[in-house]
Write a protein that holds these residues in place. Sequence first.
Motif, short mmCIF file in Angstrom:
data_model
loop_
_atom_site.label_atom_id
_atom_site.label_comp_id
_atom_site.label_asym_id
_atom_site.label_seq_id
_atom_site.Cartn_x
_atom_site.Cartn_y
_atom_site.Cartn_z
N LEU A 1 31.43 73.90 49.96
CA LEU A 1 31.67 72.46 50.08
C LEU A 1 32.82 72.03 49.18
O LEU A 1 33.67 71.24 49.58
CB LEU A 1 30.40 71.69 49.74
CG LEU A 1 30.53 70.16 49.73
CD1 LEU A 1 30.84 69.64 51.13
CD2 LEU A 1 29.27 69.51 49.18
N LEU B 1 24.96 64.72 47.89
CA LEU B 1 24.51 65.39 49.12
C LEU B 1 23.37 66.36 48.83
O LEU B 1 22.45 66.53 49.64
CB LEU B 1 25.67 66.13 49.78
CG LEU B 1 26.80 65.27 50.36
CD1 LEU B 1 27.91 66.17 50.90
CD2 LEU B 1 26.29 64.36 51.46
N LEU C 1 22.53 72.62 49.79
CA LEU C 1 23.89 73.03 50.14
C LEU C 1 24.03 74.54 50.30
O LEU C 1 25.03 75.01 50.84
CB LEU C 1 24.87 72.51 49.08
CG LEU C 1 24.95 70.98 48.95
CD1 LEU C 1 25.94 70.60 47.86
CD2 LEU C 1 25.34 70.35 50.28
N LEU D 1 24.51 75.57 53.98
CA LEU D 1 25.73 75.28 54.74
C LEU D 1 26.17 76.53 55.49
O LEU D 1 26.12 77.64 54.95
CB LEU D 1 26.84 74.82 53.81
CG LEU D 1 26.73 73.41 53.22
CD1 LEU D 1 27.87 73.18 52.26
CD2 LEU D 1 26.73 72.37 54.31
N HIS E 1 29.02 73.50 60.64
CA HIS E 1 28.74 72.21 60.02
C HIS E 1 30.07 71.48 59.78
O HIS E 1 31.10 72.13 59.54
CB HIS E 1 27.99 72.39 58.70
CG HIS E 1 26.57 72.84 58.88
ND1 HIS E 1 25.76 73.19 57.84
CD2 HIS E 1 25.82 73.00 60.00
CE1 HIS E 1 24.57 73.54 58.29
NE2 HIS E 1 24.59 73.44 59.61
N ILE F 1 32.45 68.33 57.99
CA ILE F 1 32.66 67.40 56.88
C ILE F 1 33.65 66.33 57.32
O ILE F 1 34.71 66.64 57.86
CB ILE F 1 33.20 68.11 55.63
CG1 ILE F 1 32.12 69.01 55.03
CG2 ILE F 1 33.67 67.11 54.59
CD1 ILE F 1 31.03 68.26 54.32
N LEU G 1 28.31 64.62 56.10
CA LEU G 1 28.07 66.03 56.41
C LEU G 1 27.20 66.10 57.65
O LEU G 1 26.05 65.65 57.64
CB LEU G 1 27.39 66.73 55.23
CG LEU G 1 26.87 68.15 55.49
CD1 LEU G 1 28.03 69.08 55.84
CD2 LEU G 1 26.09 68.67 54.29
N ARG H 1 22.90 63.84 60.21
CA ARG H 1 24.05 63.64 59.33
C ARG H 1 23.57 63.18 57.95
O ARG H 1 22.65 62.36 57.85
CB ARG H 1 25.00 62.59 59.91
CG ARG H 1 25.70 63.04 61.20
CD ARG H 1 26.47 61.91 61.84
NE ARG H 1 25.59 60.89 62.36
CZ ARG H 1 25.80 59.58 62.23
NH1 ARG H 1 26.85 59.14 61.57
NH2 ARG H 1 24.95 58.71 62.74
#
Length: 455
Positions: free
Chosen positions: A104, A125, A131, A134, A138, A140, A155, A162
């Motif tokens: 991220l 987040l 995370l 992820l 996905h 951003i 996200l 979301r």
Amino acid sequence: MRIRVASVALVGAFSMTAIATLGWWSKEPVPQSIAEATHWAPAAVLEPRLADSVMTVPKTTQVGGARKILNVPLLQPDVTETALPAIEPPLVTWTRQIASGETLDAVLANAGVAAHARAEIALALGVEYDLRRLRPGHEITVISNADGNPKRVELAIDDGVRIETVFGEELLTRVLEPDPEVVIFASEAVVESSISAALDKAKIPARFAVDLAQMLGGTIDFRRELSGGERMRLLWREAREGNKRIGQPELAFAALDLAGSVYEIVWPDDGSGQATIYVDGEVLRVFAQPVEGARLSSVFGRRTHPVYGNVRMHTGVDFAAARGTPVKATAPGRVSFIGRRGGYGRVLEISHGSDTLTRYAHLSEVPDTLEQGQRVMAGDMIGRVGATGTATGPNLHYEVRVDGRPTDPLSDDRLVEAADRDAVGTAALERLAEARSLLAERLTSEFVQTTTERL
């Protein structure tokens, strides 16, 4: 000279006398009306009277001996002032999908977000989403001011969910769940070379070939028994928001005509993934998929090991799926083991009676709520796909062991005995009848719609 002057004077006097005599002789009297008019005069003007109302006059003041009239303010119209709308500064939107191996922080840095803001976003987040889960695909989205300061970060994860972080006086994070409409589709396909090619030609999601192979792989040898011309009829569900599909489509019913018999599968809509297989209208077996929609990447039997390169016995089947994909129990039972077993990596095992056991290997995680000895039902989430142990990539290794010996999970019928008995009773036949009726209805509707469009 004297005689001349006397003559001129005499003539002048005589002329004047004559003119006077003629004027008197020709004069007439003036009429009475004209004479009276000469005596008319206007009436006297009366002194003006002040009105009863009070009239305000400008005040005066004496300044240095001179009189100065002070300014009196003019009357102002009663106008309601309307404030002009505030002009919002232009916003910049940046969107990109996460690539394999990216974090991220790396994606946000690529979007031009400052280091301190990246740290705040990750913390915000992380409150709503782990995370570590992820994965590629996905998405951003960063919405920033013209100066580059982020105003909102979003996200997008699985199934339309979301996670949104909004910058203000303080960071606000929330989970936005979609509210999709479930739409039912139906179509037919004829097998010419393979099931996958037939589905693709009929514009049916090709991923359903995995579900059919998984359900019927232990009953039908597709390589030998499919000769071409076999007819398939499928009914599936899609969650949609407008024209956008949310998540993956799910099979509801499938029928395959093969060698004079009709093989049918009914999937429930309760999310359990537990399917019932019928042959010519009678229940053959009950099967719950360990990973919905995954690709069957390796079958049971001898094979060349993908890591060591030598020929070994493959004691189960492998389902290739994205890391973090939910893994579900295929039959009811009790959790008999949670831990690690060498090349299997992280493992969970479920006991189904005294002689049958199912093993789920290479897991990335197991829910903290699961404990050894706990009872689970078919379709319960027991872990997530990973690549722990000896694995070339994320996948689930699924085994069925009877009396300690591995058997083919796609052909062994012992798990049917562990399934709930009501699944193979009257309720199962009622579900089959309902599925057939809905399929016929939807196929008729699709035919009418297609014919109308062609006309």
